[in-house]
Scaffold this motif. Structure first.
Motif, short mmCIF file in Angstrom:
data_model
loop_
_atom_site.label_atom_id
_atom_site.label_comp_id
_atom_site.label_asym_id
_atom_site.label_seq_id
_atom_site.Cartn_x
_atom_site.Cartn_y
_atom_site.Cartn_z
N PHE A 1 0.85 -1.20 0.00
CA PHE A 1 0.00 0.00 0.00
C PHE A 1 0.88 1.24 0.00
CE2 PHE A 1 -2.63 -3.34 1.62
CZ PHE A 1 -3.85 -3.10 1.03
N HIS A 2 0.48 2.24 -0.78
CA HIS A 2 1.21 3.51 -0.73
C HIS A 2 1.08 4.07 0.67
CE1 HIS A 2 2.44 4.04 -4.83
NE2 HIS A 2 1.26 3.64 -5.25
N ARG B 1 -5.35 2.27 -1.87
CA ARG B 1 -3.96 2.66 -2.13
C ARG B 1 -3.10 1.45 -2.50
NH1 ARG B 1 -1.82 4.42 2.82
NH2 ARG B 1 -3.37 3.00 3.66
#
Ligand SMILES: C[S@@+](CC[C@H](N)C(=O)[O-])C[C@H]1O[C@@H](n2cnc3c(N)ncnc32)[C@H](O)[C@@H]1O
Length: 216
Positions: free
Chosen positions: A163-164, A195
């Protein structure tokens, strides 16, 4: 039991989701199957006869897709904390990948065969506290990367869900130390506002060594 508003909203979104409908129609166990199908359309990571390790496999969409692609000459070895109904050509282990026992059992199942592809769609149970959830996710991703680095054959590949946000840059840097090429894929089946992104690493660097990474 009464459903919460957010639970009802999730269920409404889930039943009207085109990938959920497609999975039901085409007999896949999860909509996640379409994420792997797209990744494999972009990157040729599985061939007939490949050995694939599926980390966090239940309910089995990715294992199904891999089992079809490796064919009778290949092998899929899958692990999850949760039970998973049997699939043809897939050896399944119900265990905690993050535990020493789970890891040892998975290694025993592999019988020293070096996988062509290690993939991790693992996701921890969410607490709702973003920072804690993100840290737990990256702990699993690091363990998966260590496993890939130690077991993959030289030309092998690694796919991992990340995930970002906090931890992303450090993890991507660790991937770049391990693999000669890295790409990020956001499959269409990945919900827009999530994300989530899948990192694909290919061809181990000779210098990636055997020490465990420490991203802390
Ligand atoms: C998003 S689901 C995987 C979906 C799967 N790729 C599919 O196509 O059906 C994430 C899975 O990771 C598993 N998981 C989380 N932590 C794990 C751990 N420590 N060991 C093994 N599996 C784990 C969860 O039980 C869950 O089934």
């Amino acid at each position: 039991m009464k459903r919460s508003k957010s639970g009802r909203a999730w269920m409404q979104q889930h039943v009207s989701d085109p990938y959920v409908k497609l999975a039901q129609k085409e007999g896949y166990r999860s909509r996640a199957a379409y994420k792997l199908i797209e990744i494999l359309r972009r990157e040729r990571l599985i061939r007939s006869g490949s050995v694939v390790v599926d980390l966090g496999a239940a309910p089995g969409g990715w294992s199904q897709v891999s089992g079809q692609r490796v064919g009778p000459a290949g092998r899929v070895v899958a692990i999850d904390l949760l039970p998973m109904d049997p699939l043809p050509g897939v050896e399944f282990l119900q265990a905690d990948f993050a535990s020493e026992e789970g890891l040892a059992e998975l290694e025993a199942l592999l019988q020293k065969r070096q996988p062509d592809l290690v993939m991790s769609d693992m996701a921890p149970n969410l607490s709702g506290i973003t920072a804690a959830d993100q840290a737990r996710h990256y702990r699993l991703a690091e363990l998966a990367l260590d496993f890939a680095r130690l077991h993959l054959q030289e030309q092998g590949a690694f796919v991992v869900k990340v995930f970002h946000g906090e931890g992303y840059d450090a993890f991507r840097a660790a991937m770049a130390q391990t693999f000669q090429t890295i790409s990020g894929i956001k499959p269409e089946a990945s919900r827009d506002r999530s994300r989530e992104v899948y990192l694909v690493g290919k061809c181990l660097r000779k210098s990636s060594g055997t020490d465990e990474f420490n991203l802390e």
